[in-house]
Structure formats: structure tokens, C-alpha cells
Design a protein around this motif. Structure first.
Motif, mmCIF file in Angstrom:
data_model
loop_
_atom_site.group_PDB
_atom_site.id
_atom_site.type_symbol
_atom_site.label_atom_id
_atom_site.label_comp_id
_atom_site.label_asym_id
_atom_site.label_seq_id
_atom_site.Cartn_x
_atom_site.Cartn_y
_atom_site.Cartn_z
ATOM 1 N N PHE A 222 0.820 -1.215 0.000
ATOM 2 C CA PHE A 222 0.000 0.000 0.000
ATOM 3 C C PHE A 222 0.852 1.263 0.000
ATOM 4 C CE2 PHE A 222 0.867 0.138 4.527
ATOM 5 C CZ PHE A 222 0.758 1.484 4.849
ATOM 6 N N VAL A 223 2.102 1.184 0.492
ATOM 7 C CA VAL A 223 2.983 2.351 0.581
ATOM 8 C C VAL A 223 3.369 2.863 -0.806
ATOM 9 C CG1 VAL A 223 5.294 3.098 1.313
ATOM 10 C CG2 VAL A 223 3.859 1.789 2.877
ATOM 11 N N VAL A 224 3.334 1.992 -1.814
ATOM 12 C CA VAL A 224 3.801 2.382 -3.148
ATOM 13 C C VAL A 224 2.671 2.448 -4.167
ATOM 14 C CG1 VAL A 224 6.140 1.561 -2.769
ATOM 15 C CG2 VAL A 224 4.434 -0.022 -3.678
ATOM 16 N N ILE A 225 1.424 2.333 -3.721
ATOM 17 C CA ILE A 225 0.288 2.453 -4.648
ATOM 18 C C ILE A 225 -0.021 3.927 -4.879
ATOM 19 C CG2 ILE A 225 -1.555 2.452 -2.914
ATOM 20 C CD1 ILE A 225 -1.635 0.395 -6.143
ATOM 21 N N HIS A 226 -0.457 4.264 -6.076
ATOM 22 C CA HIS A 226 -0.837 5.640 -6.399
ATOM 23 C C HIS A 226 -1.968 6.082 -5.472
ATOM 24 C CE1 HIS A 226 -2.225 9.118 -8.649
ATOM 25 N NE2 HIS A 226 -1.234 8.981 -9.515
ATOM 26 N N PRO A 227 -1.857 7.254 -4.837
ATOM 27 C CA PRO A 227 -2.842 7.648 -3.812
ATOM 28 C C PRO A 227 -4.232 7.986 -4.324
ATOM 29 C CG PRO A 227 -1.241 9.401 -4.173
ATOM 30 C CD PRO A 227 -0.736 8.216 -4.918
ATOM 31 N N THR A 228 -4.402 8.121 -5.626
ATOM 32 C CA THR A 228 -5.756 8.354 -6.160
ATOM 33 C C THR A 228 -6.072 7.394 -7.300
ATOM 34 O OG1 THR A 228 -4.925 10.092 -7.652
ATOM 35 C CG2 THR A 228 -5.785 10.795 -5.502
ATOM 36 N N ALA A 229 -5.350 6.270 -7.365
ATOM 37 C CA ALA A 229 -5.473 5.358 -8.503
ATOM 38 C C ALA A 229 -6.862 4.744 -8.622
ATOM 39 C CB ALA A 229 -4.419 4.261 -8.405
ATOM 40 N N THR A 230 -7.517 4.459 -7.495
ATOM 41 C CA THR A 230 -8.795 3.744 -7.524
ATOM 42 C C THR A 230 -9.957 4.641 -7.119
ATOM 43 O OG1 THR A 230 -8.443 2.967 -5.258
ATOM 44 C CG2 THR A 230 -7.650 1.556 -7.032
ATOM 45 N N LEU A 231 -9.849 5.924 -7.413
ATOM 46 C CA LEU A 231 -10.852 6.889 -6.952
ATOM 47 C C LEU A 231 -12.266 6.510 -7.390
ATOM 48 C CD1 LEU A 231 -10.856 9.528 -5.319
ATOM 49 C CD2 LEU A 231 -10.738 10.778 -7.470
ATOM 50 N N LYS A 232 -12.447 6.172 -8.665
ATOM 51 C CA LYS A 232 -13.786 5.819 -9.159
ATOM 52 C C LYS A 232 -14.282 4.524 -8.537
ATOM 53 C CE LYS A 232 -13.502 8.152 -13.654
ATOM 54 N NZ LYS A 232 -13.562 7.982 -15.126
ATOM 55 N N LYS A 233 -13.379 3.549 -8.416
ATOM 56 C CA LYS A 233 -13.796 2.244 -7.879
ATOM 57 C C LYS A 233 -14.172 2.343 -6.411
ATOM 58 C CE LYS A 233 -12.394 -2.588 -7.573
ATOM 59 N NZ LYS A 233 -13.544 -3.069 -8.328
ATOM 60 N N THR A 234 -13.355 3.048 -5.620
ATOM 61 C CA THR A 234 -13.652 3.150 -4.195
ATOM 62 C C THR A 234 -14.891 4.000 -3.951
ATOM 63 O OG1 THR A 234 -11.969 4.912 -4.098
ATOM 64 C CG2 THR A 234 -11.332 2.730 -3.333
ATOM 65 N N THR A 235 -15.116 5.019 -4.784
ATOM 66 C CA THR A 235 -16.345 5.807 -4.666
ATOM 67 C C THR A 235 -17.563 4.923 -4.907
ATOM 68 O OG1 THR A 235 -15.240 7.841 -5.385
ATOM 69 C CG2 THR A 235 -17.632 7.798 -5.540
ATOM 70 N N ALA A 236 -17.486 4.057 -5.920
ATOM 71 C CA ALA A 236 -18.594 3.145 -6.217
ATOM 72 C C ALA A 236 -18.809 2.154 -5.076
ATOM 73 C CB ALA A 236 -18.311 2.404 -7.523
ATOM 74 N N LEU A 237 -17.726 1.657 -4.484
ATOM 75 C CA LEU A 237 -17.848 0.713 -3.369
ATOM 76 C C LEU A 237 -18.489 1.378 -2.152
ATOM 77 C CD1 LEU A 237 -14.383 -1.098 -3.613
ATOM 78 C CD2 LEU A 237 -16.634 -2.125 -4.019
ATOM 79 N N ILE A 238 -18.081 2.615 -1.866
ATOM 80 C CA ILE A 238 -18.645 3.325 -0.723
ATOM 81 C C ILE A 238 -20.105 3.685 -0.980
ATOM 82 C CG2 ILE A 238 -18.493 5.427 0.669
ATOM 83 C CD1 ILE A 238 -15.452 5.319 0.232
ATOM 84 N N ARG A 239 -20.431 4.066 -2.224
ATOM 85 C CA ARG A 239 -21.822 4.375 -2.554
ATOM 86 C C ARG A 239 -22.695 3.130 -2.398
ATOM 87 N NH1 ARG A 239 -21.119 6.169 -7.239
ATOM 88 N NH2 ARG A 239 -21.236 8.412 -6.853
ATOM 89 N N ASP A 240 -22.164 1.978 -2.822
ATOM 90 C CA ASP A 240 -22.909 0.726 -2.689
ATOM 91 C C ASP A 240 -23.138 0.403 -1.214
ATOM 92 O OD1 ASP A 240 -23.966 -1.820 -3.922
ATOM 93 O OD2 ASP A 240 -22.364 -2.668 -2.675
ATOM 94 N N ARG A 241 -22.125 0.621 -0.396
ATOM 95 C CA ARG A 241 -22.266 0.389 1.044
ATOM 96 C C ARG A 241 -23.282 1.357 1.640
ATOM 97 N NH1 ARG A 241 -19.732 -3.481 4.647
ATOM 98 N NH2 ARG A 241 -20.062 -2.682 6.747
ATOM 99 N N TRP A 242 -23.247 2.605 1.166
ATOM 100 C CA TRP A 242 -24.193 3.633 1.606
ATOM 101 C C TRP A 242 -25.630 3.158 1.412
ATOM 102 C CZ3 TRP A 242 -23.193 9.357 1.999
ATOM 103 C CH2 TRP A 242 -24.368 10.108 2.080
ATOM 104 N N MET A 243 -25.910 2.595 0.248
ATOM 105 C CA MET A 243 -27.273 2.168 -0.074
ATOM 106 C C MET A 243 -27.712 0.981 0.778
ATOM 107 S SD MET A 243 -27.077 2.524 -4.241
ATOM 108 C CE MET A 243 -28.801 2.088 -4.487
ATOM 109 N N LYS A 244 -26.726 0.210 1.279
ATOM 110 C CA LYS A 244 -27.067 -0.984 2.061
ATOM 111 C C LYS A 244 -27.056 -0.734 3.560
ATOM 112 C CE LYS A 244 -25.272 -4.151 -1.453
ATOM 113 N NZ LYS A 244 -24.224 -5.145 -1.789
ATOM 114 N N CYS A 245 -26.499 0.413 3.995
ATOM 115 C CA CYS A 245 -26.426 0.721 5.428
ATOM 116 C C CYS A 245 -27.755 1.313 5.892
ATOM 117 C CB CYS A 245 -25.291 1.711 5.715
ATOM 118 S SG CYS A 245 -23.686 0.934 5.870
ATOM 119 N N THR A 246 -28.587 0.500 6.487
ATOM 120 C CA THR A 246 -29.896 0.956 6.956
ATOM 121 C C THR A 246 -29.962 0.852 8.467
ATOM 122 O OG1 THR A 246 -30.911 0.145 4.925
ATOM 123 C CG2 THR A 246 -32.390 0.635 6.752
ATOM 124 N N GLN A 247 -30.486 1.889 9.089
ATOM 125 C CA GLN A 247 -30.599 1.892 10.545
ATOM 126 C C GLN A 247 -31.614 0.858 11.012
ATOM 127 O OE1 GLN A 247 -31.222 5.709 12.384
ATOM 128 N NE2 GLN A 247 -30.362 6.768 10.617
#
Length: 409
Positions: A222-247
Motif C-alpha cells: 500500500f505504501v507504493v500504490i498511487h494515492p488516487t489510482a482507484t478513486l472511481k472504484k472506491t467511490t462506487a464501493l462506498i456508494r454501494d455500502r451507503w445504499m445498504k447501510c440501513t438503521q
């Protein structure tokens, strides 16, 4: 001393071609390190085409007894090769190529006024023994004829790291708002003589080592990975988690069962200010003890205030909270969502998957934050590093002075 490597003044990473293993890790490797063996591709070539499509699972520590038993095995040449290279099932040579591009920050003269200014070079390469070769670039104040020796009047960096630094120091203005001379002075105050990176800064733990030559340490991909390389993918993963996180329990239900909670007596504004002073983990622990705080941290407006203060490196999460189109998701468990992102992006050994990129960005962000007080003028100098503190304490002891005087010196 011979030759040596120099490292990025911002992330502490190298400017060289990295060692990525040619084949997947052996079973012996996982046994020696006490790791469970993850599902891996059949070859390094297969990994290069599929690594972006993998999930965000991390290798977990296995049985300690197995690790202890493996530790007494004789270390072979193959073991040393595996320990001194990155996992091809976690990162590819193509994904580390960004590290080879180098830029230089140094002092120059304004071409119109002749005043001293800071300037930035174009792209270049590091060769050996602090020798670099760079293009002139777009900065009109950069002198292409200047002799450049890394960390001797000039500071090398990666451009993605420079962009993160600009955001930390100048906010939305970013690198366009940077005072390069102030930045040069700041970096100069953060390193001693004969340095290969800014020694007064903490580059994270786990983070890159500062040895004579770069060592591709297994488990630190992780120390040598580009710090914004997966911006679109991680945004999609977090958005998917957002939709599934229900109180499970609504905020109003939490408030009704608050009962004798002492925080219930405090004004909402004071509660919010208090919570904004806490780290995420401290906040989550307090929410477990107080239904009133628990209800507060399920409020989206609270997180819109909190996240820029405590998780400004999470571009993906901030963008989702700022996106007004997300308002149609009702009963979102914001606390669980934020906690999940915080845990997934915490820098740690043996990470794998797209969240490595945010973890490295988070680490770099904290390095940049250490420069801000000196850059802004709030502090005149950097605190003593641990090595400097130990040397000073030893000197004080030899002089017969109490350690307390070191704090006041």
C-alpha cells in the motif's frame, strides 16, 4: 558510503523501479508470516489484468503457533526473494511506474524582478547518489542550467504527492495557491545535513523505511500504490455500502430511550462542538455509551461538518455527503458507514484491494499536515525528532543537566 537512494520529501517513497515478484507467493511464505492464504491468480500476468476487479478483502493474521513454528525454519534464498519483493497478486509493476517520475522544488530568481522565489522543475529521473536529471517544465523561474543535488538545496517529490500537499496547505486553491518559497523554507527546516528525506517528519507506521537503498518490503504494497489510482472504484464501493447501510433503530427511538443520559441536558450546538473535537474511534466509543450522542451521529448534517475536520483525505466519502442527489436514501446508518470507511482505509500491513490507495493517501495526508504549522507561520520550527530527542537527552545527561531542561530549551 558509495551510492544511495533518495526519497520523496512528501510520501517518503522511492524514485526507482520496484521489485515485484514474478510468481504468486508460496505456501511457505504465508506459513512463515502467519497469514491465511487468500484466493490468488494463477500468474502475475493474470493479476495485471484482474487486480482492479478484486474485492477489498485483506489478508488476516492466522494461527500464532503456526507462525512461531515457521519462524524456526531455516531461511532460504527463495524466502529472502519473497520477503524483498511485492506480491504480484496485490500490485503490478505497471501500478508502481508512477513512482519513477520525479520533480524538484528549489530556490530561484523571479525572471522579472530578480527576487528570490521558489520554483518547481518539470519531470525527471533519479540516478544515484542524489543525482537527478529534470526537464525545465512550465515554471518560468526554474533555471534548467542549475546544478541539482537532491536534499542539497533542492527537494525531490512525486507530482500526485505534491497535489495532496497543495490541498492540505492551501485548501481548494491547491498547488495553484502554494507559496513555493515558503514551502521550500519549510522543507529546509524539516531536514538535517546529508538527508535522504525530511527527517523531522513522521512518514507513518507502517510506512516507508529510510535505508541507504530502497527495500521492497513484503506486506507494504500500500505504501507504493498511487494515492488516487482507484478513486472511481472506491467511490462506487462506498456508494454501494451507503445504499445498504440501513438503521435498525431510528434516531427518534434512540432519543426516547436516552433516559438519564447526562448528554441529553446539553444544547445541541455544544454537543456538536464537543463531538467535533473527538477522533473517529473516540466518537464511536462515546456513541456506544450515550444514546444522545448515538442519535447525533446518525445525522447527515453532523457528518458534513465532522468529515472535513477528521477525514479530509476521504475524497470519496466527502463527495457522497456533498451530493444532494443522495438525499433520497432514508434511514441511512451514517455511523456504521463512516466507521467502515475509517477501518477499511487505516494503513496496515498486508492490505490488498482498492482501499490500499486511500490508505496511502491518508498516510501522505498526515505527513503533509505536519508541515502546515511551519508553512503557515504558526510554528517557527519543527519539534525535535525522536532521534534528535534521544541525542539531546544523552548530551544533557553527560552534562549533568536534568531531562526537564530539554523541554524548555
Amino acid at each position: 558510503m558509495g551510492s544511495w537512494d533518495c526519497y520523496c520529501a512528501i510520501c517518503g517513497g522511492p524514485f526507482c523501479t520496484l521489485s515485484v515478484a514474478q510468481k504468486p507467493r508460496s505456501q511457505r511464505f504465508f506459513r512463515r508470516h502467519g497469514l491465511s492464504q487468500p484466493q490468488s491468480s494463477s500468474s502475475a500476468h493474470a493479476n495485471q489484468s484482474t487486480e482492479d476487479d478484486r474485492g477489498d478483502a485483506t489478508a488476516e493474521t492466522g494461527n500464532n503457533g503456526a507462525a512461531d513454528a515457521a519462524s524456526i525454519e531455516k531461511i532460504t534464498a527463495e524466502d529472502e526473494l519473497e520477503d524483498g519483493s511485492y506480491d504480484p497478486d496485490v500490485i503490478s509493476s505497471r501500478k508502481t511506474a508512477w513512482l519513477e517520475d520525479l520533480h524538484i522544488l528549489m530556490k530561484g530568481e523571479d525572471e522579472e524582478t530578480g527576487e528570490e522565489v521558489g520554483c518547481v522543475s518539470g519531470v525527471g529521473r533519479y540516478y544515484d547518489s542524489a543525482q537527478v536529471d529534470v526537464d525545465k517544465g512550465d515554471d518560468p523561474n526554474f533555471d534548467p542550467q542549475a546544478e541539482i543535488v537532491a536534499y542539497d538545496g533542492s527537494f525531490p517529490f512525486h507530482w500526485p504527492c505534491f497535489e495532496i500537499l497543495g490541498t492540505v496547505l492551501e485548501g481548494k486553491a491547491g498547488i495553484n495557491g502554494l507559496n513555493k518559497l515558503k514551502l521550500y523554507t519549510t522543507m529546509r527546516a524539516a531536514h538535517p545535513m546529508f538527508a535522504s528525506r525530511l527527517n523531522k517528519l513522521d512518514y507513518g507506521n507502517p510506512g516507508p523505511a529510510c535505508d541507504q537503498w530502497w527495500f521492497s518490503e513484503a506486506g507494504k504494497e500500500f505504501v507504493v500504490i498511487h494515492p488516487t489510482a482507484t478513486l472511481k472504484k472506491t467511490t462506487a464501493l462506498i456508494r454501494d455500502r451507503w445504499m445498504k447501510c440501513t438503521q435498525v433503530v431510528s434516531p427518534s427511538d434512540r432519543l426516547r430511550r436516552a433516559g438519564a443520559d447526562i448528554f441529553q441536558r446539553l444544547p445541541l450546538e455544544l454537543l456538536a462542538k464537543t463531538c467535533n473535537m473527538l477522533t473517529p474511534e473516540s466518537l464511536f466509543q462515546l456513541a456506544l455509551a450515550s444514546p444522545t450522542i448515538d442519535a447525533l451521529v446518525e445525522d447527515k448534517p453532523f457528518w458534513k461538518q465532522y468529515l472535513p475536520i477528521h477525514m479530509p483525505w476521504s475524497f470519496e466519502l466527502l463527495s457522497l455527503f456533498d451530493d444532494e442527489s443522495q438525499t433520497f436514501f432514508h434511514n441511512v446508518d451514517y455511523k456504521s458507514l463512516v466507521r467502515w470507511v475509517d477501518q477499511e482505509t487505516t494503513p496496515r500491513l498486508w492490505m490488498r484491494g482498492p482501499f490500499m490507495s486511500i490508505a496511502n493517501r491518508r498516510r501522505i495526508w498526515h505527513v503533509c499536515e505536519q508541515m502546515e504549522p511551519v508553512y503557515s507561520g504558526r510554528l517557527r520550527r519543527f519539534p525535535l525528532s525522536e532521534e534528535e530527542r534521544r541525542r539531546s537527552e544523552l548530551m544533557m545527561a553527560r552534562m549533568g543537566l536534568p531531562p526537564r531542561q530539554l523541554q524548555n530549551s
